[in-house]
Design a protein around this motif. Structure first.
Motif, PDB file in Angstrom:
ATOM      1  N   GLY A  44       0.817  -1.212   0.000  1.00  0.00           N
ATOM      2  CA  GLY A  44       0.000   0.000   0.000  1.00  0.00           C
ATOM      3  C   GLY A  44       0.848   1.257   0.000  1.00  0.00           C
ATOM      4  N   PHE A  45       1.943   1.230   0.763  1.00  0.00           N
ATOM      5  CA  PHE A  45       2.848   2.383   0.809  1.00  0.00           C
ATOM      6  C   PHE A  45       3.464   2.642  -0.561  1.00  0.00           C
ATOM      7  N   ALA A  46       3.857   1.578  -1.267  1.00  0.00           N
ATOM      8  CA  ALA A  46       4.442   1.742  -2.602  1.00  0.00           C
ATOM      9  C   ALA A  46       3.449   2.394  -3.556  1.00  0.00           C
ATOM     10  N   ILE A  47       2.202   1.966  -3.489  1.00  0.00           N
ATOM     11  CA  ILE A  47       1.174   2.515  -4.372  1.00  0.00           C
ATOM     12  C   ILE A  47       0.922   3.989  -4.058  1.00  0.00           C
ATOM     13  N   LEU A  48       0.836   4.325  -2.773  1.00  0.00           N
ATOM     14  CA  LEU A  48       0.626   5.723  -2.389  1.00  0.00           C
ATOM     15  C   LEU A  48       1.845   6.578  -2.718  1.00  0.00           C
ATOM     16  N   ALA A  49       3.042   6.028  -2.527  1.00  0.00           N
ATOM     17  CA  ALA A  49       4.270   6.772  -2.836  1.00  0.00           C
ATOM     18  C   ALA A  49       4.336   7.111  -4.318  1.00  0.00           C
ATOM     19  N   SER A  50       3.892   6.193  -5.143  1.00  0.00           N
ATOM     20  CA  SER A  50       3.873   6.437  -6.582  1.00  0.00           C
ATOM     21  C   SER A  50       2.992   7.630  -6.925  1.00  0.00           C
ATOM     22  N   GLN A  51       1.818   7.680  -6.324  1.00  0.00           N
ATOM     23  CA  GLN A  51       0.907   8.798  -6.585  1.00  0.00           C
ATOM     24  C   GLN A  51       1.460  10.113  -6.062  1.00  0.00           C
ATOM     25  N   LEU A  52       2.084  10.076  -4.891  1.00  0.00           N
ATOM     26  CA  LEU A  52       2.670  11.286  -4.311  1.00  0.00           C
ATOM     27  C   LEU A  52       3.801  11.813  -5.190  1.00  0.00           C
ATOM     28  N   LEU A  53       4.663  10.909  -5.662  1.00  0.00           N
ATOM     29  CA  LEU A  53       5.765  11.328  -6.527  1.00  0.00           C
ATOM     30  C   LEU A  53       5.238  11.940  -7.823  1.00  0.00           C
TER      31      LEU A  53
ATOM     32  N   HIS B 294      -0.396   2.603 -12.583  1.00  0.00           N
ATOM     33  CA  HIS B 294      -0.862   1.251 -12.918  1.00  0.00           C
ATOM     34  C   HIS B 294       0.265   0.226 -12.794  1.00  0.00           C
ATOM     35  N   MET B 295       1.461   0.591 -13.292  1.00  0.00           N
ATOM     36  CA  MET B 295       2.577  -0.351 -13.192  1.00  0.00           C
ATOM     37  C   MET B 295       2.969  -0.566 -11.741  1.00  0.00           C
ATOM     38  N   THR B 296       2.882   0.487 -10.943  1.00  0.00           N
ATOM     39  CA  THR B 296       3.173   0.351  -9.516  1.00  0.00           C
ATOM     40  C   THR B 296       2.206  -0.624  -8.862  1.00  0.00           C
ATOM     41  N   VAL B 297       0.934  -0.526  -9.202  1.00  0.00           N
ATOM     42  CA  VAL B 297      -0.072  -1.420  -8.618  1.00  0.00           C
ATOM     43  C   VAL B 297       0.246  -2.879  -8.956  1.00  0.00           C
ATOM     44  N   PHE B 298       0.461  -3.162 -10.227  1.00  0.00           N
ATOM     45  CA  PHE B 298       0.726  -4.541 -10.625  1.00  0.00           C
ATOM     46  C   PHE B 298       1.990  -5.085  -9.973  1.00  0.00           C
ATOM     47  N   THR B 299       3.055  -4.283  -9.955  1.00  0.00           N
ATOM     48  CA  THR B 299       4.322  -4.753  -9.399  1.00  0.00           C
ATOM     49  C   THR B 299       4.246  -4.907  -7.884  1.00  0.00           C
ATOM     50  N   ALA B 300       3.585  -3.964  -7.213  1.00  0.00           N
ATOM     51  CA  ALA B 300       3.461  -4.048  -5.760  1.00  0.00           C
ATOM     52  C   ALA B 300       2.614  -5.247  -5.339  1.00  0.00           C
ATOM     53  N   LEU B 301       1.536  -5.496  -6.065  1.00  0.00           N
ATOM     54  CA  LEU B 301       0.692  -6.650  -5.734  1.00  0.00           C
ATOM     55  C   LEU B 301       1.433  -7.958  -5.989  1.00  0.00           C
ATOM     56  N   LEU B 302       2.212  -8.005  -7.067  1.00  0.00           N
ATOM     57  CA  LEU B 302       3.004  -9.212  -7.316  1.00  0.00           C
ATOM     58  C   LEU B 302       4.020  -9.422  -6.201  1.00  0.00           C
ATOM     59  N   ALA B 303       4.697  -8.353  -5.802  1.00  0.00           N
ATOM     60  CA  ALA B 303       5.667  -8.470  -4.716  1.00  0.00           C
ATOM     61  C   ALA B 303       4.993  -8.983  -3.444  1.00  0.00           C
ATOM     62  N   ALA B 304       3.828  -8.448  -3.143  1.00  0.00           N
ATOM     63  CA  ALA B 304       3.110  -8.869  -1.944  1.00  0.00           C
ATOM     64  C   ALA B 304       2.705 -10.337  -2.021  1.00  0.00           C
ATOM     65  N   VAL B 305       2.240 -10.770  -3.188  1.00  0.00           N
ATOM     66  CA  VAL B 305       1.833 -12.173  -3.341  1.00  0.00           C
ATOM     67  C   VAL B 305       3.041 -13.099  -3.199  1.00  0.00           C
ATOM     68  N   ILE B 306       4.171 -12.718  -3.782  1.00  0.00           N
ATOM     69  CA  ILE B 306       5.380 -13.535  -3.667  1.00  0.00           C
ATOM     70  C   ILE B 306       5.776 -13.711  -2.210  1.00  0.00           C
ATOM     71  N   TRP B 307       5.652 -12.651  -1.434  1.00  0.00           N
ATOM     72  CA  TRP B 307       5.971 -12.746  -0.007  1.00  0.00           C
ATOM     73  C   TRP B 307       4.892 -13.495   0.761  1.00  0.00           C
ATOM     74  N   ALA B 308       3.689 -13.513   0.235  1.00  0.00           N
ATOM     75  CA  ALA B 308       2.565 -14.078   0.987  1.00  0.00           C
ATOM     76  C   ALA B 308       2.465 -15.588   0.883  1.00  0.00           C
TER      77      ALA B 308
END
Length: 261
Positions: free
Chosen positions: A93-102, A125-139
């Motif tokens: 979630g932080f990565a997605i919000l950071a992308s929008q802030l930047l 959009h790319m941030t969302v896909f990559t962040a969700l993939l990262a989260a799933v890999i860790w999950a």
């Protein structure tokens, strides 16, 4: 600190440095230079713009992202416990919000080539896909992590390709988003390294596949871009950009698998 923790943190620091350098260069060369803006404008001109793209690009919305994070949290609780679930969901979630802030507040797009062109760096959009993939890999449990990574690489590769093909983003936007997520999850690993148990099934094989395919795609993209620059062919520049972001998506997934252990 155990030897395993040292290796994990050392690897994460190296990945974080590489991601930071790539992210900065993407902005400086793609957004902050006249040559970069002209090249990326050619990519946009060659794209076929549409507001109604197919999946996976059309799946992104506030509600779908919230639902995905909730499902990932539940999966992580079942596999690893509440603490890891909180960390993973918060980081994604932080990565997605950071992308929008930047993109909307901190970074600007100088009018070197196109006047009043809106800033689109990094791609949300790319941030969302990559962040969700990262989260799933860790999950997920280690025994299925490699398979999840390979499938996820195809998804973010398809999304990256679509973002350029349909004229939603420039190549630097996509690369910057991938680098941002990789940097954030690498820093997470530095301060909160995962507890490593048995090696992930097929983990080494998956990393080799992603590395080889990613490097090939990037090298071919660079070759096509060089030829396109000599011939002033915007359609070839678009193909080069699509292959390039596909390749960097594969390499980003490879790094995410390495961070997760």
């Amino acid at each position: 600190m155990t030897d395993v923790a040292r290796v994990s943190r050392g690897r994460a620091i190296a990945i974080a440095i590489c991601a930071a350098v790539i992210g900065v260069l993407s902005y400086v060369l793609g957004v902050g230079s006249t040559t970069g803006q002209q090249a990326e404008a050619s990519v946009l001109d060659a794209a076929t713009f549409t507001m109604d793209p197919p999946a996976p690009l059309n799946l992104v919305s506030v509600s779908s992202v919230a639902l995905a994070l909730a499902l990932i949290g539940g999966l992580t609780i079942a596999a690893h416990g509440f603490r890891r679930a909180f960390v993973i969901v918060f980081t994604a979630g932080f990565a997605i919000l950071a992308s929008q802030l930047l993109k909307q507040q901190l970074l600007t797009r100088p009018g070197l080539f196109e006047f009043d062109a809106p800033n689109t760096f990094p791609s949300g959009h790319m941030t969302v896909f990559t962040a969700l993939l990262a989260a799933v890999i860790w999950a997920v449990p280690p025994r299925v992590r490699a398979v999840v990574g390979l499938v996820g690489a195809l998804v973010i590769g398809a999304a990256a390709w679509q973002l350029l093909a349909f004229g939603w983003h420039r190549p630097s936007d996509v690369l910057g988003a991938q680098a941002l997520v990789l940097l954030i999850f690498a820093l997470l690993t530095v301060f909160h390294p995962p507890r490593l148990g048995a090696p992930a099934a097929l983990g080494a094989t998956a990393r080799v596949i992603l590395t080889v395919l990613g490097v090939i795609a990037v090298l071919v993209a660079l070759a096509i871009a060089a030829f396109a620059a000599l011939d002033s062919a915007s359609s070839l520049l678009l193909i080069a950009g699509e292959l390039g972001v596909l390749g960097t998506g594969l390499l980003t997934t490879r790094c995410l698998l390495a961070l997760a252990g």
